[in-house]
Design a protein around this motif. Structure first.
Motif, short mmCIF file in Angstrom:
data_model
loop_
_atom_site.label_atom_id
_atom_site.label_comp_id
_atom_site.label_asym_id
_atom_site.label_seq_id
_atom_site.Cartn_x
_atom_site.Cartn_y
_atom_site.Cartn_z
N GLU A 192 30.51 40.03 40.18
CA GLU A 192 30.41 39.13 41.33
C GLU A 192 30.50 37.69 40.81
O GLU A 192 30.22 37.45 39.63
CB GLU A 192 29.09 39.40 42.06
CG GLU A 192 29.09 40.80 42.70
CD GLU A 192 27.75 41.17 43.34
OE1 GLU A 192 27.15 40.30 43.99
OE2 GLU A 192 27.35 42.34 43.19
N SER A 213 28.71 35.15 40.74
CA SER A 213 27.54 34.58 40.04
C SER A 213 27.33 35.16 38.64
O SER A 213 26.51 34.67 37.87
CB SER A 213 26.28 34.85 40.87
OG SER A 213 26.08 36.26 40.99
N GLU A 214 28.10 36.22 38.29
CA GLU A 214 27.87 36.89 37.00
C GLU A 214 28.83 36.44 35.90
O GLU A 214 28.84 37.02 34.81
CB GLU A 214 28.00 38.41 37.18
CG GLU A 214 26.94 39.02 38.09
CD GLU A 214 27.19 40.50 38.39
OE1 GLU A 214 26.21 41.26 38.33
OE2 GLU A 214 28.35 40.88 38.67
N ARG A 215 29.61 35.41 36.16
CA ARG A 215 30.64 34.98 35.19
C ARG A 215 30.05 34.72 33.81
O ARG A 215 30.64 35.05 32.78
CB ARG A 215 31.34 33.72 35.74
CG ARG A 215 32.44 33.15 34.85
CD ARG A 215 33.60 34.11 34.70
NE ARG A 215 34.60 33.64 33.74
CZ ARG A 215 34.55 33.83 32.44
NH1 ARG A 215 33.53 34.47 31.90
NH2 ARG A 215 35.52 33.41 31.65
#
Length: 371
Positions: free
Chosen positions: A349, A351-353
């Protein structure tokens, strides 16, 4: 690192067996463990994940240590799951292809008839591979382990997290004449440390394979960014574009694996699901269908996937990031086996970069973004 198995001290007939499987260059854990186990053979504690070649790291020295002329079990290998036990048994059998006299290896795990296992063990069996539960049943039925000189615990952390602490203690008690214990574990939580303190030598030889060394360089690591609700559609499109290529899809939970299976079936894809709630019989059925290529794609949870060893998988998809780094190497290591190439694709997602950057740094990888 050693150039070849001869320089590690491996016997010619076993080198021939490894060579026939395309195993010619030792992995880091093999280079570190094999010479020690052949020459010293005393207690060993090795940190190594799945896919690092650890079966050969303990299996080859064990095959050199046992005497086929002695009518007793001399080497005992304990593995957490039936699949892993069978996989180890199969690999040892392949390593011994050119051994004369033949070294017999038996596998005893739940799901198979115990009467047949007892019968097979009445023949000279230098090496036994067993799961903790089934070994307890065999001990109750009168199996003797007084000839065991080498005890190998594979995936010790997994066995303890599955609740086999008492069984492992009983196995140590049932092997009073052992000369050495060889313990392999991906992680060393308190429970593993406790097991080592209670049952192993204080000056056991330690081997640790750096995370950056264990990653298979034939894997192309990729990631795609998509919102949670877009993941199903992304996976369906990806699978439909694969032609006849086969692959594994990892889900974090049982419920997630079951739901994903239903979605993919609705989309007309050929899929099997393997998760912890399945009975051994159903699990075997799914695995058989996948191995015989009657099913093109397999969905699995992390624990259910322990011991899955299917040749020729082109890709692995991770529906979401795993909880721990070692699970990433365990999952991605299901593809690109035996010198082939493969793709490991992780869906994240937005936000998980940062988690991808973390994986790149800790494992020394480069991920490419798939649009």
């Amino acid at each position: 690192m050693a150039e070849n198995f001869k320089s590690l001290g491996v016997r010619a007939d076993l080198i021939q067996g490894l060579d026939g499987l395309g195993i010619q260059t030792p992995t880091p854990v093999q280079s570190a463990a094999i010479p020690f186990l052949i020459n010293e053979g005393s207690d060993l504690i090795a940190q190594a994940q799945t896919g690092t070649g650890k079966t050969a790291a303990f299996g080859v020295p064990l095959l050199m240590k046992v005497d086929p002329a002695v009518d007793k079990i001399q080497g005992l290998i304990i593995a957490p799951t039936r699949e892993l036990a069978k996989q180890i048994g199969k690999e040892l059998f392949r390593f011994t292809k050119f051994c004369d006299p033949k070294i017999f290896v038996e596998v005893a795990a739940g799901g198979d008839k115990i009467e047949e296992q007892i019968q097979r063990l009445s023949r000279p069996t230098p090496i036994l591979v067993a799961t903790p539960g089934r070994l307890m049943d065999l001990l109750k039925a009168g199996l003797q382990l007084d000839g065991v000189r080498y005890l190998v615990l594979d995936e010790a952390d997994e066995m303890l997290s599955m609740g086999f602490q008492q069984e492992l203690s009983a196995i140590f008690k049932a092997t009073p004449n052992r000369q050495a214990t060889w313990l392999f574990s991906a992680t060393f939580q308190k429970r593993v440390q406790g097991l080592i303190a209670d049952h192993m030598s204080g000056n056991a030889h330690r081997v640790q394979v750096e995370p950056k060394q264990i990653v298979n360089r034939n894997i192309d690591h990729q990631f795609a960014i998509c919102a949670r609700e877009e993941k199903d559609a992304f996976i369906i499109n990806y699978l439909k574009a694969q032609g006849s290529a086969r692959g594994l899809i990892f889900c974090r939970t049982r419920a997630g694996a079951i739901r994903m299976g239903e979605e993919l079936e609705k989309a007309g894809l050929s899929v099997g699901v393997i998760q912890g709630d399945l009975s051994q019989r159903d699990r075997d059925k799914v695995m058989r269908a996948f191995k015989k290529e009657r099913v093109q794609f397999l969905i699995a949870t992390d624990v259910a996937a322990r011991g899955i060893d299917v040749e020729g998988l082109s890709f692995v998809i991770q529906h979401q990031l795993p909880d721990a780094i070692q699970y990433y190497t365990h999952r991605s290591g299901r593809t690109a086996r035996a010198g082939k190439t493969g793709v490991s694709l992780t869906l994240i997602e937005p936000s998980e970069r940062g988690q991808i950057t973390k994986l790149e740094q800790s494992l020394g990888l480069n991920f490419s973004l798939v649009e």
